[in-house]
Design a protein around this motif. Structure first.
Motif, PDB file in Angstrom:
ATOM      1  N   ARG A   1      12.637  -7.276   4.155  1.00 41.51           N
ATOM      2  CA  ARG A   1      11.747  -8.431   4.359  1.00 41.51           C
ATOM      3  C   ARG A   1      10.938  -8.257   5.653  1.00 41.51           C
ATOM      4  NH1 ARG A   1      15.393 -11.731   4.164  1.00 41.51           N
ATOM      5  NH2 ARG A   1      15.328 -12.062   1.912  1.00 41.51           N
TER       6      ARG A   1
ATOM      7  N   ILE B   1       8.212 -16.677   8.901  1.00 43.63           N
ATOM      8  CA  ILE B   1       9.068 -16.912   7.732  1.00 43.63           C
ATOM      9  C   ILE B   1       9.309 -18.408   7.556  1.00 43.63           C
ATOM     10  CG2 ILE B   1      11.419 -16.599   6.870  1.00 43.63           C
ATOM     11  CD1 ILE B   1      11.342 -13.772   7.905  1.00 43.63           C
ATOM     12  N   GLN B   2       9.530 -19.137   8.642  1.00 47.48           N
ATOM     13  CA  GLN B   2       9.731 -20.588   8.522  1.00 47.48           C
ATOM     14  C   GLN B   2       8.466 -21.265   7.991  1.00 47.48           C
ATOM     15  OE1 GLN B   2      11.087 -22.070  12.314  1.00 47.48           O
ATOM     16  NE2 GLN B   2      13.245 -21.806  11.744  1.00 47.48           N
TER      17      GLN B   2
ATOM     18  N   ALA C   1       8.080 -20.361   4.401  1.00 48.21           N
ATOM     19  CA  ALA C   1       9.049 -21.063   3.566  1.00 48.21           C
ATOM     20  C   ALA C   1       8.606 -22.499   3.304  1.00 48.21           C
ATOM     21  CB  ALA C   1      10.422 -21.029   4.233  1.00 48.21           C
TER      22      ALA C   1
ATOM     23  N   SER D   1      14.666 -21.568   4.577  1.00 46.43           N
ATOM     24  CA  SER D   1      14.903 -20.287   5.252  1.00 46.43           C
ATOM     25  C   SER D   1      15.942 -20.485   6.325  1.00 46.43           C
ATOM     26  CB  SER D   1      13.610 -19.751   5.885  1.00 46.43           C
ATOM     27  OG  SER D   1      13.181 -20.609   6.917  1.00 46.43           O
TER      28      SER D   1
ATOM     29  N   ASN E   1      16.135 -15.719   8.792  1.00 45.65           N
ATOM     30  CA  ASN E   1      15.169 -14.802   8.167  1.00 45.65           C
ATOM     31  C   ASN E   1      15.511 -14.478   6.719  1.00 45.65           C
ATOM     32  OD1 ASN E   1      13.695 -14.678  10.526  1.00 45.65           O
ATOM     33  ND2 ASN E   1      14.771 -12.851  11.270  1.00 45.65           N
ATOM     34  N   SER E   2      16.262 -15.344   6.037  1.00 47.08           N
ATOM     35  CA  SER E   2      16.573 -15.175   4.617  1.00 47.08           C
ATOM     36  C   SER E   2      16.155 -16.449   3.874  1.00 47.08           C
ATOM     37  CB  SER E   2      18.063 -14.910   4.404  1.00 47.08           C
ATOM     38  OG  SER E   2      18.451 -13.724   5.037  1.00 47.08           O
ATOM     39  N   PHE E   3      15.935 -16.302   2.549  1.00 45.44           N
ATOM     40  CA  PHE E   3      15.500 -17.432   1.719  1.00 45.44           C
ATOM     41  C   PHE E   3      16.661 -17.929   0.852  1.00 45.44           C
ATOM     42  CE2 PHE E   3      11.467 -15.151   2.385  1.00 45.44           C
ATOM     43  CZ  PHE E   3      10.748 -16.190   2.958  1.00 45.44           C
TER      44      PHE E   3
END
Length: 968
Positions: A158, A826-827, A830, A849, A852-854
């Motif tokens: 990512r 990323i935020q 998201a 998020s 750093n993951s969804f």
């Protein structure tokens, strides 16, 4: 940006011009058979805006020019807000790209760039759209495969994808540049400080004051020396004037002493020449009388010859008459011969003209045959070129098909691996569930021991609520069993996670393989119905054989045409030669006739008309009479010449004497002139002298010369007296100069005046040089002090910049600023994607998020949160589409390109055909919900269901002249 109208010609499958109107389209599909040119529509839009195509870049654009076309042309009308723009580009096969950009105001087209060129147009497009090429191809031509990998990949995947999409590595490059700037400044500061210590350590105010005192003392010494030198130089100048005057008087005396013996010689020669002059005058008088008598006899002989010439004609007339007689005979003979030659030449010319005409007919026939052979050769060459292109396309298609088969084989094997991994995942989950159940069962059996593990003395008992004074003892066996079950459960959970990661990795590899296969399929579709490789090779061999035969026939036709051309040229040359000979023969005959008439006319003019019968005897008699008169005249001429010679000798002798006297007179005048000049020179030199006497009559030449000789002696005596007086004045000046040099501290007693003055000048120059050097040292020290302060300021300024660059470099480190940007991006992404996902999923799903993951939130299932790796194919498509739409809406803000960027259109070129029926229904419903917004969405698809659900669209068809586009 919203496209309005696209024109394309000569680009990939669009060989002929096509007009595509987007004006009434919102949500639409682009359909057509494989290879018809659907993707080329999106490539043409990108080429018009940025001059590049994703699959070709900048350098390979010419490979996309249609086969047989000399250039590719695209023109795009598009809206940005309320403003209408028109951009056009032309890519020639040979040459450079050309681009124009205009703003359309009613019927007026206003140039949008002041200077021409592709670079200026590209820069202005970025300003108008707020997106560069990379951001445009990311946000408008949605890369669904990238977003699927971005959604499900691990943190490293990512991170890599987001850095590429948002171009965040530019901050790392900026940090490196700042570090380099700081290093350069540090080196400059160290070098500056070292230079200050080495070069400016002695630059102080005390050193400057000492230098100023030395300069003042040197200036006073130089002024004193200069005053003494000026006085000595004045005395030396006066001495030189006196010495020069004395030398000039000596020169005059020398000239006078040379002149005196010359005057004595002149007097002697004058006496001799006067006596010789009396004798030569008497001889000249006698010779003149004899000359007069001879001239009278010659005159009488000349008159007799003239009378004879009037009767008989002169020698030239008689010679002309004789030549005319001979010319008349020759001309009559030549006229007869030339007339016969004219008749014979006329017959030969007629025969040569017939032969040339026959050769002309055969040559024209050969030229026609050569033209036919050339056309056949050109046709064969063109056919072979077409066959070569067909073979190239067939070979490329065969290569692509082999590659596609290999990709599909790899995908099939990867599918088997995924199925096996899924089975392993189910087995691992079952094993984990069994271990979890076993642990719960053991904890129930040994609940007290389980509670004991989490309690300490002083805690409240969870059963009775009373404080615990002392914990009960536990069996070691019970604790060991619980620990074993917990370890086994953790191992089972780790196995499940490992299987999920392996499955995610395999799916990513499958998606990458499918994307690569799609690229190959797209290139295959763009090949315009390639023939089979064997047919193409056979056709190529046939066309090569046809071309060789055509070239051989052309060589034979050219050889025959050349031979007949030589034959025709030879026949024409022979005819021209005969015609030239005939013209020359007729001309010679006409000239002979002219000569005959001219000879007759000369004979009539000289002898009368009619011409006498015995012309030669008449001419002979006239010659005899003319010769007798000529001989008498010649005799008188000889006698006169003899008398003339005697007279010339007498004149010459008399002239020699006269010239001698004249030369002596000139010498006498020259001596008088020299004496006048030398007297004037002596007077200018302040010597009292007399002027020479005036010239006297020729009878007194000798006395006059003797008077000049006496004057020379008087001038010499006066000049000698003046020279003695000047010598005394020179000695006085020498004493004065030595005294001035001694006053300046120079020992000049052994020096002459010039040497003493030169020594004084040298001392003055040295004193002035010392003063100037001292003044220069003061100025240099002042400048060095100023430069020292300036360098200190520059070093401090560079030191401040160095601290700023170090601060920037530290802030832009990968583990600080870029990680912060990635986290914030990323935020932000998201949040935007969550809003889009709620819209296209009818409120069922949203995204969050964390680290750093969804994570996907299922609102239809009590807001259950689960990993995105658990999403089905249709759910993955919706989530990836939501991410793409979120980035498309916020690309300008997230990537930092332009806060004013507005995207009113996007195109999706992705494989909907890989979705199962349920997932496809979800995707279609999501895309239909996009119809409510203001954004234009175009979809390239081969799926009939999707084409039926979206009624609006463009249809691309393959035809003989190239692809054609129509509105559905």
């Amino acid at each position: 940006m919203r496209p309005l109208r696209l024109s394309v010609e000569g680009f990939t499958s669009f060989r002929r011009a096509q007009e595509i109107d987007f004006g009434e389209l919102d949500l639409f599909v682009i359909t057509g058979p494989t290879g018809s040119g659907k993707t080329s529509i999106l490539d043409a839009v990108t080429l018009a805006l940025y001059g590049m195509v994703p699959r070709a870049g900048k350098r390979d654009l010419k490979e996309l020019i249609s086969l047989g076309a000399s250039q590719a042309k695209v023109q795009l009308d598009f809206h940005v807000g309320e403003i209408l723009y028109r951009i056009a580009r032309r890519v020639p096969r040979n040459g450079t790209q050309v681009a124009t950009l205009e703003r359309i105001d009613g019927d007026t087209a206003i140039p949008e760039v002041e200077r021409g060129g592709v670079t200026a147009v590209n820069d202005r497009v970025v300003e108008i759209l707020g997106l560069d090429y990379r951001s445009f191809t990311t946000a408008v031509l949605l890369p669904q495969g990238d977003f699927a990998a971005f959604l499900k990949g691990d943190v490293k995947v990512r991170r890599r994808i987001l850095i590429r999409l948002l171009d965040l590595d530019r901050f790392e490059r900026a940090g490196g540049l700042a570090r380099k700037k700081a290093s350069d400044l540090r080196t400059a500061v160290e070098a500056g400080e070292e230079l200050l210590a080495q070069e400016y350590g002695d630059a102080t105010k005390q050193v400057l004051e000492e230098a100023q005192e030395r300069a003042q003392d040197a200036e006073e010494t130089a002024d004193t020396a200069e005053a003494a030198y000026r006085a000595a130089r004045g005395s030396l100048s006066e001495r030189r004037m006196i010495a020069e005057r004395r030398r000039d008087i000596a020169d005059v005396v020398k000239d006078l002493e040379t002149q005196e013996p010359q005057l004595e010689g002149t007097v002697t020669k004058l006496r001799e020449q006067t006596e010789r002059n009396v004798v030569t005058k008497a001889a000249l008088k006698a010779a003149k009388s004899a000359q007069s008598d001879a001239r009278e006899a010659r005159r009488q002989a000349r008159e007799a010859l003239s009378e004879t010439v009037r009767d008989t004609g002169g020698e030239g007339v008689l010679a002309t008459l004789k030549a005319a007689t001979e010319s008349l005979k020759e001309a009559e003979q030549e006229i007869g011969c030339r007339s016969a030659e004219v008749t014979e030449n006329a017959r030969a010319i007629s025969e040569a003209a017939s032969r040339a005409k026959e050769s002309q007919v055969r040559h024209e026939s050969a030229q026609v045959a050569e033209v036919d052979a050339t056309r056949a050769r050109d046709s064969a060459v063109e056919a072979r070129g077409a066959a070569e292109e067909t073979l190239r396309i067939a070979e490329r298609a065969a290569t692509l098909k082999r590659g596609l088969r290999d990709k599909f084989a790899g995908l099939e094997a990867l599918g088997q691996e995924i199925m096996k991994t899924k089975a392993d995942g189910r087995d691992a989950a079952k094993h984990r569930d069994r271990r979890e159940a076993k642990l719960q069962e053991t904890e129930t059996e040994h609940r007290a021991a389980a509670l004991r593990l989490h309690l300490d003395a002083g805690d409240v008992c969870p059963v009775c609520g009373a404080p615990i004074d002392q914990l009960p003892a536990t069996e070691a066996e019970t604790e060991s069993v619980l620990a074993e079950h917990r370890i086994a459960l953790q191992a089972a959970q780790d196995a499940v996670v490992n299987v999920e990661r392996r499955l995610s990795s395999q799916r990513t590899r499958r998606e990458e393989g499918e994307a690569a296969a799609k690229v190959i399929e797209r290139e295959l579709r763009e090949l315009d119905e390639p023939a089979s490789l064997d047919e193409a090779k056979t056709a190529m061999a046939n066309m090569a054989e046809r071309e060789a035969d055509a070239k051989q026939n052309l060589r034979a036709a050219r050889k025959r045409e050349a031979a007949l051309s030589d034959e025709l040229a030879e026949a024409k040359a022979k005819l021209i030669e005969l015609q030239t000979t005939q013209r020359e023969t007729k001309k010679a005959r006409d000239l002979a006739r002219a000569r005959m008439e001219a000879a007759k006319k000369r004979l009539i003019d000289g002898l009368g008309d009619p011409i006498p019968e015995r012309v030669e005897e008449v001419i002979k008699e006239r010659r005899r009479r003319l010769q007798e008169a000529t001989d008498a005249r010649n005799k008188a001429e000889a006698a006169c010449e003899k008398a003339e010679e005697a007279h010339r000798k007498a004149v010459k002798a008399e002239k020699v004497v006269t010239d001698g006297l004249a030369d002596l007179d000139r010498q006498r005048g020259h001596h008088r002139t020299l004496l006048g000049e030398r007297s004037a020179r002596l007077r200018r030199l302040k010597v009292e002298v007399l002027d020479p006497p005036c010239p006297q009559d020729s009878e007194d030449r000798v006395a006059d010369a003797e008077g000049l000789r006496a004057l020379v002696g008087m001038l010499c005596n006066a000049a000698h007296q003046q020279a003695v007086q000047l010598k005394m004045e020179l000695e006085t000046r020498d004493i004065s100069i030595r005294a001035q040099a001694s006053d300046a501290g120079i020992d000049a007693m052994s020096l002459d005046a010039a040497a003493a003055t030169s020594a004084l000048e040298k001392a003055t120059r040295e004193a002035r040089r010392t003063a100037d050097q001292s003044a220069a040292d003061v100025g240099l020290m002042e400048k060095r002090l100023v430069r020292k302060e300036e360098m200190r300021g520059e070093i401090e300024e560079k030191r401040g910049l160095m601290r700023q660059y170090n601060k920037v470099a530290n802030e832009l480190r990968t583990d600080r600023f870029i990680d912060f940007l990635l986290h914030e991006s990323i935020q932000d992404l998201a949040l935007r994607a969550s809003d889009e996902l709620k819209t296209i999923s009818a409120g069922q799903y949203s995204l969050t998020s964390s680290k750093n993951s969804f994570t996907v939130v299922d609102h239809a299932n009590a807001d259950e949160q689960r990993s995105v790796v658990t999403l089905s194919g249709g759910e993955t498509f919706l989530a990836a589409l939501a991410l793409a739409l979120g980035l498309a809406q916020g690309i300008a803000d997230i990537a930092g390109h332009s806060a004013g960027a507005r995207l009113d259109a996007m195109f999706i070129d992705e494989g909907f055909g890989r979705l199962d029926p349920d997932s496809l229904d979800q995707a279609v419903e999501a895309l239909e919900r996009l119809r409510d917004g203001d954004r234009m969405v175009g979809i390239i698809t081969h799926v009939p269901t999707l084409a039926e659900r979206v009624p609006d669209g463009l249809s691309v068809e393959r035809k003989a002249g190239g692809a054609a586009v129509s509105v559905r």
